[in-house]
Every structure is written in C-alpha cells, then in structure tokens.
Design a protein around this motif. Structure first.
Motif, PDB file in Angstrom:
ATOM      1  N   LEU A   1       0.823  -1.206   0.000  1.00 30.37           N
ATOM      2  CA  LEU A   1       0.000   0.000   0.000  1.00 30.37           C
ATOM      3  C   LEU A   1       0.862   1.264   0.000  1.00 30.37           C
ATOM      4  O   LEU A   1       0.576   2.230  -0.723  1.00 30.37           O
ATOM      5  CB  LEU A   1      -0.918  -0.013   1.222  1.00 30.37           C
ATOM      6  N   ALA A   2       1.934   1.264   0.795  1.00 28.82           N
ATOM      7  CA  ALA A   2       2.832   2.422   0.824  1.00 28.82           C
ATOM      8  C   ALA A   2       3.505   2.625  -0.523  1.00 28.82           C
ATOM      9  O   ALA A   2       3.679   3.767  -0.978  1.00 28.82           O
ATOM     10  CB  ALA A   2       3.877   2.240   1.922  1.00 28.82           C
ATOM     11  N   ALA A   3       3.879   1.523  -1.167  1.00 28.37           N
ATOM     12  CA  ALA A   3       4.495   1.620  -2.486  1.00 28.37           C
ATOM     13  C   ALA A   3       3.502   2.184  -3.504  1.00 28.37           C
ATOM     14  O   ALA A   3       3.856   3.038  -4.328  1.00 28.37           O
ATOM     15  CB  ALA A   3       4.988   0.243  -2.931  1.00 28.37           C
ATOM     16  N   GLU A   4       2.254   1.723  -3.440  1.00 25.34           N
ATOM     17  CA  GLU A   4       1.221   2.277  -4.321  1.00 25.34           C
ATOM     18  C   GLU A   4       1.111   3.781  -4.127  1.00 25.34           C
ATOM     19  O   GLU A   4       0.988   4.546  -5.096  1.00 25.34           O
ATOM     20  CB  GLU A   4      -0.127   1.633  -4.017  1.00 25.34           C
ATOM     21  N   ALA A   5       1.123   4.214  -2.873  1.00 20.43           N
ATOM     22  CA  ALA A   5       0.959   5.636  -2.560  1.00 20.43           C
ATOM     23  C   ALA A   5       2.072   6.472  -3.182  1.00 20.43           C
ATOM     24  O   ALA A   5       1.831   7.579  -3.687  1.00 20.43           O
ATOM     25  CB  ALA A   5       0.913   5.839  -1.053  1.00 20.43           C
ATOM     26  N   ALA A   6       3.293   5.959  -3.160  1.00 21.10           N
ATOM     27  CA  ALA A   6       4.409   6.705  -3.745  1.00 21.10           C
ATOM     28  C   ALA A   6       4.216   6.901  -5.244  1.00 21.10           C
ATOM     29  O   ALA A   6       4.517   7.976  -5.788  1.00 21.10           O
ATOM     30  CB  ALA A   6       5.722   5.988  -3.463  1.00 21.10           C
ATOM     31  N   TYR A   7       3.682   5.879  -5.923  1.00 24.01           N
ATOM     32  CA  TYR A   7       3.448   6.024  -7.357  1.00 24.01           C
ATOM     33  C   TYR A   7       2.243   6.913  -7.642  1.00 24.01           C
ATOM     34  O   TYR A   7       2.210   7.610  -8.668  1.00 24.01           O
ATOM     35  CB  TYR A   7       3.311   4.652  -8.015  1.00 24.01           C
ATOM     36  N   CYS A   8       1.272   6.931  -6.739  1.00 23.14           N
ATOM     37  CA  CYS A   8       0.176   7.893  -6.882  1.00 23.14           C
ATOM     38  C   CYS A   8       0.710   9.314  -6.731  1.00 23.14           C
ATOM     39  O   CYS A   8       0.273  10.227  -7.442  1.00 23.14           O
ATOM     40  CB  CYS A   8      -0.913   7.621  -5.841  1.00 23.14           C
ATOM     41  N   ALA A   9       1.661   9.500  -5.823  1.00 29.31           N
ATOM     42  CA  ALA A   9       2.303  10.807  -5.685  1.00 29.31           C
ATOM     43  C   ALA A   9       3.094  11.166  -6.936  1.00 29.31           C
ATOM     44  O   ALA A   9       3.170  12.333  -7.333  1.00 29.31           O
ATOM     45  CB  ALA A   9       3.209  10.815  -4.464  1.00 29.31           C
ATOM     46  N   ASN A  10       3.666  10.152  -7.560  1.00 26.94           N
ATOM     47  CA  ASN A  10       4.430  10.389  -8.784  1.00 26.94           C
ATOM     48  C   ASN A  10       3.543  10.949  -9.898  1.00 26.94           C
ATOM     49  O   ASN A  10       4.019  11.691 -10.762  1.00 26.94           O
ATOM     50  CB  ASN A  10       5.090   9.093  -9.244  1.00 26.94           C
ATOM     51  N   ASP A  11       2.259  10.606  -9.880  1.00 28.08           N
ATOM     52  CA  ASP A  11       1.333  11.180 -10.866  1.00 28.08           C
ATOM     53  C   ASP A  11       1.299  12.692 -10.770  1.00 28.08           C
ATOM     54  O   ASP A  11       0.959  13.375 -11.744  1.00 28.08           O
ATOM     55  CB  ASP A  11      -0.085  10.638 -10.649  1.00 28.08           C
ATOM     56  N   GLN A  12       1.636  13.213  -9.598  1.00 30.33           N
ATOM     57  CA  GLN A  12       1.669  14.664  -9.384  1.00 30.33           C
ATOM     58  C   GLN A  12       3.113  15.167  -9.278  1.00 30.33           C
ATOM     59  O   GLN A  12       3.370  16.242  -8.741  1.00 30.33           O
ATOM     60  CB  GLN A  12       0.876  15.019  -8.119  1.00 30.33           C
ATOM     61  N   ARG A  13       4.039  14.371  -9.811  1.00 31.09           N
ATOM     62  CA  ARG A  13       5.456  14.741  -9.893  1.00 31.09           C
ATOM     63  C   ARG A  13       6.082  14.967  -8.513  1.00 31.09           C
ATOM     64  O   ARG A  13       6.956  15.825  -8.349  1.00 31.09           O
ATOM     65  CB  ARG A  13       5.653  15.973 -10.781  1.00 31.09           C
ATOM     66  N   LYS A  14       5.648  14.185  -7.532  1.00 30.33           N
ATOM     67  CA  LYS A  14       6.194  14.334  -6.187  1.00 30.33           C
ATOM     68  C   LYS A  14       6.575  12.977  -5.585  1.00 30.33           C
ATOM     69  O   LYS A  14       6.406  12.744  -4.399  1.00 30.33           O
ATOM     70  CB  LYS A  14       5.207  15.073  -5.286  1.00 30.33           C
ATOM     71  N   TYR A  15       7.112  12.120  -6.438  1.00 27.14           N
ATOM     72  CA  TYR A  15       7.497  10.793  -5.954  1.00 27.14           C
ATOM     73  C   TYR A  15       8.503  10.884  -4.815  1.00 27.14           C
ATOM     74  O   TYR A  15       8.302  10.306  -3.736  1.00 27.14           O
ATOM     75  CB  TYR A  15       8.088   9.946  -7.083  1.00 27.14           C
ATOM     76  N   TRP A  16       9.611  11.574  -5.058  1.00 25.69           N
ATOM     77  CA  TRP A  16      10.684  11.564  -4.068  1.00 25.69           C
ATOM     78  C   TRP A  16      10.296  12.308  -2.797  1.00 25.69           C
ATOM     79  O   TRP A  16      10.707  11.916  -1.704  1.00 25.69           O
ATOM     80  CB  TRP A  16      11.974  12.129  -4.669  1.00 25.69           C
ATOM     81  N   GLU A  17       9.494  13.361  -2.918  1.00 26.93           N
ATOM     82  CA  GLU A  17       9.012  14.046  -1.724  1.00 26.93           C
ATOM     83  C   GLU A  17       8.176  13.088  -0.863  1.00 26.93           C
ATOM     84  O   GLU A  17       8.312  13.051   0.364  1.00 26.93           O
ATOM     85  CB  GLU A  17       8.191  15.275  -2.096  1.00 26.93           C
ATOM     86  N   TYR A  18       7.316  12.332  -1.524  1.00 33.77           N
ATOM     87  CA  TYR A  18       6.461  11.389  -0.797  1.00 33.77           C
ATOM     88  C   TYR A  18       7.282  10.225  -0.244  1.00 33.77           C
ATOM     89  O   TYR A  18       7.087   9.803   0.908  1.00 33.77           O
ATOM     90  CB  TYR A  18       5.345  10.877  -1.706  1.00 33.77           C
ATOM     91  N   HIS A  19       8.169   9.711  -1.032  1.00 28.26           N
ATOM     92  CA  HIS A  19       9.070   8.631  -0.612  1.00 28.26           C
ATOM     93  C   HIS A  19       9.808   9.035   0.669  1.00 28.26           C
ATOM     94  O   HIS A  19       9.841   8.278   1.653  1.00 28.26           O
ATOM     95  CB  HIS A  19      10.055   8.374  -1.760  1.00 28.26           C
ATOM     96  N   ASP A  20      10.381  10.231   0.654  1.00 23.99           N
ATOM     97  CA  ASP A  20      11.140  10.701   1.817  1.00 23.99           C
ATOM     98  C   ASP A  20      10.237  10.924   3.029  1.00 23.99           C
ATOM     99  O   ASP A  20      10.624  10.626   4.167  1.00 23.99           O
ATOM    100  CB  ASP A  20      11.870  12.004   1.481  1.00 23.99           C
ATOM    101  N   GLU A  21       9.038  11.430   2.788  1.00 25.46           N
ATOM    102  CA  GLU A  21       8.109  11.671   3.884  1.00 25.46           C
ATOM    103  C   GLU A  21       7.685  10.357   4.545  1.00 25.46           C
ATOM    104  O   GLU A  21       7.522  10.282   5.772  1.00 25.46           O
ATOM    105  CB  GLU A  21       6.876  12.432   3.381  1.00 25.46           C
ATOM    106  N   THR A  22       7.528   9.319   3.748  1.00 26.47           N
ATOM    107  CA  THR A  22       7.161   8.017   4.297  1.00 26.47           C
ATOM    108  C   THR A  22       8.255   7.491   5.211  1.00 26.47           C
ATOM    109  O   THR A  22       7.998   7.045   6.342  1.00 26.47           O
ATOM    110  CB  THR A  22       6.874   7.010   3.168  1.00 26.47           C
TER     111      THR A  22
END
Length: 213
Positions: free
Chosen positions: A103-124
């Motif tokens: 689920l966390a991995a899915e969320a990071a790719y959903c964030a990537n749809d908004q060009r914020k993969y690494w921001e979300y990855h780091d926040e997790t």
C-alpha cells in the motif's frame, strides 16, 4: 552483516542469493540484465540521467535496515555523489512485509502522478515506525500526501482504484527473477558490470563499489 561484493558480467550472469551463477548467453538473461531493463518501471531517476553509475535500490517502506540506509548512508551519497552528477539512484519496491508495504508503495506512485514521488518517498521514511506495527494506513498515507501538498482528490482516487498495485507486484516478481531476497539490496552498475550489495552496509562499502566501477 558480512560485506558481500558480487561482480557480475552483464548478459552472462544472474545473481542468485549470495552467489554468482553463470548461464549461457540466453535471450532471457540478456533481457533481464540490460541497463534499460534494470531501470525501467522503477522510481523516477534521482540525480542526473547521464551519471555513469546507477544505484538500483530494492526496498520496503517498513524495513528497518531500509530506513537506516535512508536516514544515514543515502544522505551522504546524495550530497557527495548524486548531486555532483557521479551517481544516480532508482528505487524499486520489494515489499517483503506484506500488504501494508504494498500500500505504501502504491501511494508513492500515486504521488508520482503529481510529480512528487521523491518528496512522498522521503516523507514516508521520515515517519517510519517499525515493521508490521500498523503505522501504514490509508489515514497515515493521506497525511503524508497532505504534508507534501498533493491534490488529495487525485491521490485518493488513485489509491481507491489501486492503480499501481499490479505494478508493485510486478516489481517484486522481477526482483525475485534477478535474485533479490532481502531488503535493502542494491545493484550498482555502469555499462560494463553489476555489483550486488546486500543489506545496509557501511558507507565504505558503497565507496569501494564506486571505485570498482
């Protein structure tokens, strides 16, 4: 953990656990171990796409040693090697710790749809709270989305539809095909060879690997 270096000729070798097994030059191995195949389907590239050395990290958002790598060694590598154009990083999910990690991995790719993969990855990873302790929930993942200023409607629609669940499962399957069996694991490579690092090894192990490449 014992330091393990595996130097693997591209095309003819496949990594299996902690050993090197050599195969004939079959099309299957050629396809699996090409530079493009190793990179494709993972995270956006962190660093310069033209950096001569690539770190492919296989990780799980609940994994203790993944968190420790992210919180220590990676910070130094990022400052001294990634930001200077010597190394680039790609992250691929290997969710060993069950559905919450998926689920966390899915969320990071959903964030990537908004060009914020690494921001979300780091926040997790910033909010890491152990393995299988229940800290990854839809509510917590939505909170991380708010922190990195995602459009919550788009994010939640993506999560509700499990847009990237199959992608995450395919990454896990591919990891198994190339011999990944623990997190974190790293395939560090240039155009000529691949070196496998298993576990959260000290910075010196990565620096020696960069020198080898």
């Amino acid at each position: 953990m014992t330091k393990i270096f595996l130097v693997i000729p591209v095309i003819v070798g496949i990594i299996v656990g902690g050993f090197i097994t050599f195969y004939p030059q079959e099309e299957r191995q050629d396809t699996l171990l090409t530079k493009s195949k190793l990179i494709e389907g993972g995270s956006p590239i962190l660093g310069s796409p033209s950096a001569p050395i690539t770190i492919l990290e296989w990780g799980d958002y609940q994994c203790t040693f993944c968190y420790k790598f992210h919180d220590t060694t990676l910070k130094i590598i990022e400052e001294e090697y990634i930001k200077t154009g010597k190394v680039k990083l790609v992250f691929k999910d290997f969710p060993l710790n069950g559905p919450d990690s998926v689920l966390a991995a899915e969320a990071a790719y959903c964030a990537n749809d908004q060009r914020k993969y690494w921001e979300y990855h780091d926040e997790t990873y910033k909010n890491w709270a152990g393995e299988r302790t229940g800290w990854i929930t839809r509510d917590s993942l939505e909170k991380f989305a708010m922190t990195v200023n995602l459009d919550l409607n788009k994010f939640n629609n993506c999560m509700d539809s499990h847009t990237y669940k199959e992608k995450v499962n395919q990454l896990y399957d591919f990891g198994q095909e190339v011999g990944i069996d623990a997190t974190p694991s790293f395939l560090v490579f240039n155009d000529e060879k691949i070196i496998k690092i298993r576990g959260n090894q000290p910075l010196e192990v990565f620096l020696k690997t960069f020198d080898e490449l």
